[in-house]
Design a protein around this motif. Structure first.
Motif, mmCIF file in Angstrom:
data_model
loop_
_atom_site.group_PDB
_atom_site.id
_atom_site.type_symbol
_atom_site.label_atom_id
_atom_site.label_comp_id
_atom_site.label_asym_id
_atom_site.label_seq_id
_atom_site.Cartn_x
_atom_site.Cartn_y
_atom_site.Cartn_z
ATOM 1 N N TYR A 36 4.837 -4.449 -36.691
ATOM 2 C CA TYR A 36 5.375 -4.409 -38.036
ATOM 3 C C TYR A 36 6.756 -5.066 -38.048
ATOM 4 O O TYR A 36 7.544 -4.920 -37.116
ATOM 5 N N PRO A 44 8.461 -1.413 -43.702
ATOM 6 C CA PRO A 44 7.789 -2.265 -42.702
ATOM 7 C C PRO A 44 6.555 -2.938 -43.311
ATOM 8 O O PRO A 44 5.920 -2.391 -44.217
ATOM 9 N N PHE A 89 8.808 -3.546 -34.970
ATOM 10 C CA PHE A 89 8.261 -2.342 -34.351
ATOM 11 C C PHE A 89 6.871 -2.653 -33.802
ATOM 12 O O PHE A 89 6.007 -3.122 -34.546
ATOM 13 N N GLN A 93 -2.498 2.768 -31.874
ATOM 14 C CA GLN A 93 -3.347 3.674 -32.630
ATOM 15 C C GLN A 93 -4.676 3.814 -31.909
ATOM 16 O O GLN A 93 -5.167 2.877 -31.289
ATOM 17 N N LEU A 101 -0.189 6.165 -36.653
ATOM 18 C CA LEU A 101 0.442 5.135 -35.838
ATOM 19 C C LEU A 101 1.506 5.770 -34.947
ATOM 20 O O LEU A 101 2.287 6.587 -35.424
ATOM 21 N N PHE A 103 4.741 4.595 -33.205
ATOM 22 C CA PHE A 103 5.638 3.445 -33.235
ATOM 23 C C PHE A 103 6.507 3.376 -31.977
ATOM 24 O O PHE A 103 6.900 4.408 -31.414
ATOM 25 N N GLY A 104 6.834 2.150 -31.581
ATOM 26 C CA GLY A 104 7.918 1.944 -30.630
ATOM 27 C C GLY A 104 9.250 2.163 -31.311
ATOM 28 O O GLY A 104 9.323 2.409 -32.524
ATOM 29 N N THR A 105 10.326 2.047 -30.544
ATOM 30 C CA THR A 105 11.660 2.381 -31.040
ATOM 31 C C THR A 105 12.310 1.252 -31.829
ATOM 32 O O THR A 105 13.350 1.451 -32.435
ATOM 33 N N ARG A 108 15.929 -4.996 -32.958
ATOM 34 C CA ARG A 108 16.629 -5.753 -33.997
ATOM 35 C C ARG A 108 16.827 -7.180 -33.506
ATOM 36 O O ARG A 108 17.549 -7.423 -32.541
#
Lengths: 113, 113
Positions: A36, A44, A89, A93, A101, A103-105, A108
């Motif tokens: 995302y 997202p 991100f 799943q 979902l 998510f990763g952290t 940026r």
């Protein structure tokens, strides 16, 4: 076991360069891996996704590489542009209906001229 | 354009004063999600609806409630906001099924004074 680890936390790339973001997971029940993209002040949005039956998926300048044995996957952005500056991100799943979902952290990404 | 709409985009409330955030969608999706996203963090799922079937995450505080009066609308009620509840709240929707894409709204940024 439910975590998805993402690195780096932040990334600065020159315009025209390749941006690479890495993710790793533990849960072998995961079998769908979306990425995302989130711009500041926005929600997202799905960018690209892969399933583990293929090792690579490409859509335009965006490519996901997937290594099932290592339980790792990565996003490559070719010819990075300032408009690609956003937070990315990875997620994972499982395969039953509407499983949430994980998510990763987040990373940026900043593309500099 | 079909979309996920969140109102208001910014909400300021006082410590302990109840607040309601709203989400509407024109996608006619059966599944609606509420996420909390704090600065530089991944979205955290609070709860979701399959049609009218409510599903709460185990670690969602009791302070957070939700209502879905019809397919198009979903509300997030924070009964007694604390300073730690200041965050971006994201609404998302998807169709029912395996690994369906989630479509996010732009979010409501909540500030607690």
């Amino acid at each position: 076991q439910q975590q998805v680890k993402q690195s780096p936390q932040s990334l600065i790339v020159q315009k025209g360069g390749i941006s690479i973001i890495n993710c790793a997971y533990e849960n072998t029940a995961f079998d769908y891996f979306p990425w995302y993209q989130q711009f500041p002040g926005k929600g997202p949005a799905l960018l690209i996704a892969i399933r583990p039956d293929v090792s690579e998926k490409k859509e335009g300048r965006f490519t996901i590489s997937f290594n099932k044995s290592a339980k790792q996957f990565s996003l490559h952005i070719m010819d990075s542009q300032p408009g690609d500056s956003a937070t990315y991100f990875c997620a994972a799943q499982g395969n039953f209906g509407n499983e949430k979902l994980t998510f990763g952290t987040g990373t940026r990404l900043t593309i500099i001229p | 354009d079909a979309m996920v709409i969140q109102n208001p985009r910014y909400q300021v409330t006082q410590f302990g004063k109840p607040v309601t955030l709203s989400c509407s969608q024109t996608l006619n999706h059966n599944v609606m999600y509420w996420y909390q996203q704090k600065s530089s963090q991944a979205p955290k799922l609070l709860f979701h609806y399959y049609d009218k079937d409510f599903n709460n995450e185990a670690d969602t505080p009791d302070n957070f409630q939700s209502r879905r009066p019809n397919t198009s609308f979903c509300f997030l009620d924070i009964r007694s906001p604390g300073l730690g509840d200041a965050a971006m709240y994201l609404c998302a929707t998807s169709t029912i099924g395996k690994q369906e894409t989630q479509y996010f709204g732009p979010g409501t940024r909540l500030l607690v004074l």
